[in-house]
Motif scaffolding. Structure first.
Motif, mmCIF file in Angstrom:
data_model
loop_
_atom_site.group_PDB
_atom_site.id
_atom_site.type_symbol
_atom_site.label_atom_id
_atom_site.label_comp_id
_atom_site.label_asym_id
_atom_site.label_seq_id
_atom_site.Cartn_x
_atom_site.Cartn_y
_atom_site.Cartn_z
ATOM 1 N N ILE A 1 71.343 24.583 121.983
ATOM 2 C CA ILE A 1 70.477 24.302 123.318
ATOM 3 C C ILE A 1 71.444 24.411 124.552
ATOM 4 O O ILE A 1 72.471 24.114 124.300
ATOM 5 N N GLY A 2 70.872 24.909 125.578
ATOM 6 C CA GLY A 2 71.762 25.097 126.641
ATOM 7 C C GLY A 2 71.290 26.339 127.292
ATOM 8 O O GLY A 2 70.642 27.150 127.099
ATOM 9 N N HIS A 3 71.870 26.253 128.429
ATOM 10 C CA HIS A 3 71.559 27.556 129.505
ATOM 11 C C HIS A 3 72.212 28.907 128.965
ATOM 12 O O HIS A 3 73.406 28.607 128.650
ATOM 13 N N PRO A 4 71.550 29.751 128.644
ATOM 14 C CA PRO A 4 72.418 30.983 128.458
ATOM 15 C C PRO A 4 73.425 31.516 129.044
ATOM 16 O O PRO A 4 74.518 32.217 128.473
ATOM 17 N N ALA A 5 73.761 31.381 130.488
ATOM 18 C CA ALA A 5 74.730 31.724 131.077
ATOM 19 C C ALA A 5 75.888 30.858 130.751
ATOM 20 O O ALA A 5 77.077 31.122 131.037
ATOM 21 N N ARG A 6 75.735 29.695 129.912
ATOM 22 C CA ARG A 6 76.873 28.769 129.622
ATOM 23 C C ARG A 6 77.318 29.113 128.214
ATOM 24 O O ARG A 6 78.300 28.521 127.858
ATOM 25 N N VAL A 7 76.759 30.328 127.630
ATOM 26 C CA VAL A 7 77.020 30.330 126.313
ATOM 27 C C VAL A 7 77.858 31.634 126.133
ATOM 28 O O VAL A 7 77.665 32.643 126.896
ATOM 29 N N THR A 8 78.919 31.938 125.154
ATOM 30 C CA THR A 8 79.640 32.916 124.732
ATOM 31 C C THR A 8 78.726 34.060 124.396
ATOM 32 O O THR A 8 77.783 33.691 123.785
ATOM 33 N N GLU A 9 78.990 35.113 124.638
ATOM 34 C CA GLU A 9 78.317 36.475 123.921
ATOM 35 C C GLU A 9 78.080 36.439 122.369
ATOM 36 O O GLU A 9 76.895 36.720 122.121
ATOM 37 N N ALA A 10 79.028 35.788 121.586
ATOM 38 C CA ALA A 10 78.810 35.746 120.303
ATOM 39 C C ALA A 10 77.760 34.542 120.043
ATOM 40 O O ALA A 10 77.101 35.050 118.895
ATOM 41 N N SER A 11 77.562 33.659 120.692
ATOM 42 C CA SER A 11 76.569 32.557 120.341
ATOM 43 C C SER A 11 75.314 32.839 121.161
ATOM 44 O O SER A 11 74.353 32.066 120.777
ATOM 45 N N LEU A 12 75.005 33.839 121.854
ATOM 46 C CA LEU A 12 73.796 34.062 122.757
ATOM 47 C C LEU A 12 72.672 34.252 121.675
ATOM 48 O O LEU A 12 71.771 33.788 122.068
ATOM 49 N N SER A 13 73.080 34.950 120.779
ATOM 50 C CA SER A 13 71.716 35.187 119.659
ATOM 51 C C SER A 13 71.271 33.914 119.110
ATOM 52 O O SER A 13 70.119 33.846 118.246
ATOM 53 N N LYS A 14 72.303 32.781 119.021
ATOM 54 C CA LYS A 14 71.632 31.441 118.537
ATOM 55 C C LYS A 14 70.823 30.547 119.363
ATOM 56 O O LYS A 14 70.468 29.472 119.215
ATOM 57 N N THR A 15 70.863 30.883 120.731
ATOM 58 C CA THR A 15 70.440 30.190 121.714
ATOM 59 C C THR A 15 68.902 30.030 121.404
ATOM 60 O O THR A 15 68.199 30.630 120.945
ATOM 61 N N LEU A 16 68.327 28.985 121.960
ATOM 62 C CA LEU A 16 66.871 28.521 121.969
ATOM 63 C C LEU A 16 66.189 29.984 122.638
ATOM 64 O O LEU A 16 65.157 30.402 122.140
ATOM 65 N N ASP A 17 66.563 30.319 123.813
ATOM 66 C CA ASP A 17 65.794 31.581 124.523
ATOM 67 C C ASP A 17 65.848 32.667 123.537
ATOM 68 O O ASP A 17 65.167 33.012 123.471
ATOM 69 N N ALA A 18 67.104 32.784 123.105
ATOM 70 C CA ALA A 18 67.078 34.177 122.098
ATOM 71 C C ALA A 18 66.325 34.090 120.921
ATOM 72 O O ALA A 18 65.541 34.906 120.515
ATOM 73 N N ARG A 19 66.138 33.000 120.260
ATOM 74 C CA ARG A 19 65.277 32.735 119.073
ATOM 75 C C ARG A 19 63.858 32.756 119.278
ATOM 76 O O ARG A 19 62.803 33.210 118.821
ATOM 77 N N ILE A 20 63.524 32.127 120.726
ATOM 78 C CA ILE A 20 62.063 32.178 121.186
ATOM 79 C C ILE A 20 61.717 33.585 121.268
ATOM 80 O O ILE A 20 60.617 34.260 120.734
ATOM 81 N N ALA A 21 62.677 34.464 121.866
ATOM 82 C CA ALA A 21 62.377 35.925 121.831
ATOM 83 C C ALA A 21 61.945 36.588 120.651
ATOM 84 O O ALA A 21 61.481 38.004 120.787
ATOM 85 N N HIS A 22 62.666 36.201 119.684
ATOM 86 C CA HIS A 22 62.550 37.005 118.375
ATOM 87 C C HIS A 22 61.433 36.139 117.364
ATOM 88 O O HIS A 22 61.379 36.689 116.241
ATOM 89 N N HIS A 23 60.846 35.378 117.997
ATOM 90 C CA HIS A 23 60.013 34.810 116.953
ATOM 91 C C HIS A 23 58.463 35.398 117.059
ATOM 92 O O HIS A 23 58.302 36.215 117.832
#
Length: 638
Positions: A255-277
């Motif tokens: 959970i968190g703003h994608p801009a605050r997340v490392t590139e390696a963790s980006l795919s685990k963000t809620l935004d990324a997981r929504i995009a792959h739902h």
């Protein structure tokens, strides 16, 4: 004090901290000229807009490049809140839009804006980027304290009583669990966590495998619990745990703003997981149709007839209906993802993200708890039945900007309070896998009851067979006096910086080529002005230049959680009054010294430093290890 009185006291302290932080922001940003802010590294101006695009989570991203002060150091870093502004405002106001930095590289900055479209003024006048005051974090911390103060029953109330020492913490014995990949003290800490009904504390000194143990504790907890919450004060710590847990095969939602997340963790963000739902295509199609209808409605001009007015109204109603349908579908997708997650990871303040409203957990794990402000810790704790802290209160404390709030106790963490008031809740890890035993020993003696053990794989490792693991270079009598920067008030020592770099360059020169080509190094100074001076002077030393990205020069805070094969420290302070300033916070020195794996070099003035008992003992230890050297030996040797 009662628990409620203590919480009220902490609430007053965080309010003082908020005011001090806001005043600092006003002094540094709002009430300061652009030219001064540029010099201090808190403003880029002018910047050129290189490109913009829609990124993760349908968010607007801009890339800017600064046109002046190129290559100069600055305070911008990923995750920081900033303002993009133009100088073409009226009545003293500059149009601006907020955002979050994705990353900064050289003179390029990538920002995720808090708007769906580029502002109209983007092509007018010159653009700039300012740091921004983070009001939201204080609002969340104060809100949590207010809620706890008025709560007189329920699990949150019980945890307040237990964590503040007014009720004993409970443990239920269970058959001891032994995991092969953990050592004896790590297994003991794991069993402490598994038996805790209210709170357990995993105390991890430098290099003892705190993160490894914490991950195993989370895995074992998930054998009896459906889901856990994992939080930490910094985005970097959250991302590290997100990656470690994902590597263990867990379904992790960050959970968190994608801009605050490392590139390696980006795919685990809620935004990324929504995009792959599986339902995301439907969501996107509904949103697109809604926007198309809204655009069609806006094409009708101001003066139009009854039929056109009715048509516009119908289009707007349909667009509104589709938006509601999209919101409902997004709500379903988010809840579907959260329900299926084994671990939900976030920052402490991020635990109050709107998607987690009303969600409860049996266990919350809080890493870096010894660096966490108490009010921030209560946010995730209020969502849980029990809490597991991990950290080390002998390393860096939380940053407190208000001198008054710090003096009155804000820097004392919930981690420390719990260790002091619930003596049976914590277990310290004892075997360290980082440092040569000579580097480890002084820290172990002063901070960890002389109980740390160097694992055989690291106990004797060196840069080279003839390279001693410890070296103290004494500048006493050399006349290397400290100075103070007139603008920033930060301290620096020009001669000490020069001769430390000379000493390090000579060491690199004598090391075997195969060692120089592979090992990593950090140069640490307690003052920002000395760091800037060392970086500037480094270009005069060919062996240091050759190290490239394997060499880092920074403050103690920047090295927290990191390690290098060799660490060189410049202690800076040298004055006739024997004043050492914030070097008196010996935990900072502990952090700096324990970053080193194979060699530790310290340069400082023994006359100034020796006035403090800690540094006096350090000098005695250096002498006992035959690691003492006068700076004169470096100055007058070939």
């Amino acid at each position: 004090m009662t628990a409620k009185e203590e919480l009220q006291h902490v609430l007053q302290l965080i309010k003082k901290e908020r005011q001090a932080d806001l005043q600092l922001y006003k002094d540094k940003v709002l009430n300061t000229s652009i030219e001064r802010k540029k010099q201090e590294g808190i403003c880029w101006y002018p910047v050129a807009l290189k490109k913009y695009y829609i990124g993760m989570g349908e968010r607007l991203i801009v890339e800017v490049e600064r046109g002046s002060m190129q290559g100069k150091s600055h305070a911008f870093q990923s995750g920081k809140m900033v303002t993009l502004f133009t100088n073409q405002g009226g009545k003293g106001e500059n149009p601006h839009v907020g955002g979050v930095i994705n990353y900064v590289r050289d003179d390029q900055m990538v920002i995720t804006l808090h708007e769906d479209e580029l502002p109209d003024w983007i092509d007018e006048g010159k653009l700039g980027v300012d740091v921004m005051f983070d009001e939201a974090s204080y609002r969340e911390m104060e809100s949590a304290l207010h809620e706890l103060i008025k709560t007189s029953s329920g699990r949150s109330h019980e945890l307040v009583q237990i964590l503040l020492g007014h009720q004993p913490a409970q443990f239920i014995p269970h058959p001891p669990l032994q995991i092969g990949r953990l050592n004896e003290s790590q297994n003991a800490a794991l069993n402490k966590v598994l038996s805790a009904q209210d709170v357990a504390i995993l105390h991890g000194p430098p290099g003892t495998g705190k993160t490894t143990t914490l991950v195993q504790a989370i895995l074992m907890t998930l054998k009896t619990e459906k889901q856990v919450l994992v939080a930490a004060p910094s985005n970097a710590a959250v991302d590290l745990l997100t990656e470690k847990l994902s590597e263990e095969g867990l379904m992790v939602v960050r959970i968190g703003h994608p801009a605050r997340v490392t590139e390696a963790s980006l795919s685990k963000t809620l935004d990324a997981r929504i995009a792959h739902h599986a339902n995301f295509k439907d969501l996107r199609a509904i949103r697109k149709k809604s926007e198309e209808l809204r655009s069609m409605a806006h094409k009708y001009k101001r003066h139009f007839g009854r039929a056109e007015r009715e048509q516009r109204q119908l289009l707007m109603q349909e667009a509104k209906s589709l938006k509601a349908e999209a919101d409902h579908l997004e709500y379903y997708i988010i809840n579907d993802l959260l329900e299926k997650a084994d671990a939900i990871t976030c920052t402490l303040v991020g635990a109050n993200h709107y998607v987690l409203k009303g969600r409860q957990f049996l266990t919350v794990f809080i890493d870096e708890a010894a660096q966490s402000l108490e009010p921030a810790c209560w946010i995730p704790i209020m969502k849980s039945h029990r809490v597991v802290f991990a950290g080390d209160h002998q390393q860096l404390p939380p940053t407190v900007k208000s001198v008054e709030a710090e003096r009155e106790g804000l820097a004392t963490t919930l981690f420390e309070k719990c260790i002091q008031r619930q003596s049976n809740t914590h277990h310290m890890l004892l075997t360290q896998y980082r440092m040569h035993e000579v580097i480890m020993h002084f820290s172990s003696e002063r901070f960890y009851q002389n109980s740390l053990i160097a694992h055989p794989t690291v106990a004797q490792h060196r840069l080279a067979p003839e390279e001693a693991p410890l070296q103290f270079i004494d500048t006493a009598g050399c006349g290397f006096m400290e100075e103070q920067d007139a603008e920033t008030l930060s301290r620096f020592n020009t001669e000490e910086a020069h001769w430390l770099l000379v000493a390090v360059n000579r060491m690199l020169e004598r090391l075997p080529a195969e060692v120089c080509e592979t090992f990593s190094m950090g140069i640490i100074a307690p003052y920002k002005a000395q760091v800037l001076l060392l970086r500037k002077k480094m270009s005069d030393y060919p062996y240091l230049i050759a190290m490239g990205e394997r060499l880092s020069i920074d403050t103690v805070d920047a090295f927290q959680g990191q390690e290098r094969d060799c660490i060189a420290m410049s202690l800076v302070r040298s004055n006739e009054k024997a004043e050492i300033g914030f070097l008196a916070d010996i935990r900072r020195t502990n952090v700096a010294m324990t970053r080193a794996r194979k060699k530790l070099i310290i340069m400082g003035d023994s006359t100034t430093l020796g006035s403090h008992p800690f540094y006096s003992d350090l000098l005695d230890y250096v002498q006992s290890q035959e690691a003492y050297q006068s700076a004169y030996e470096i100055m007058y040797s070939e």
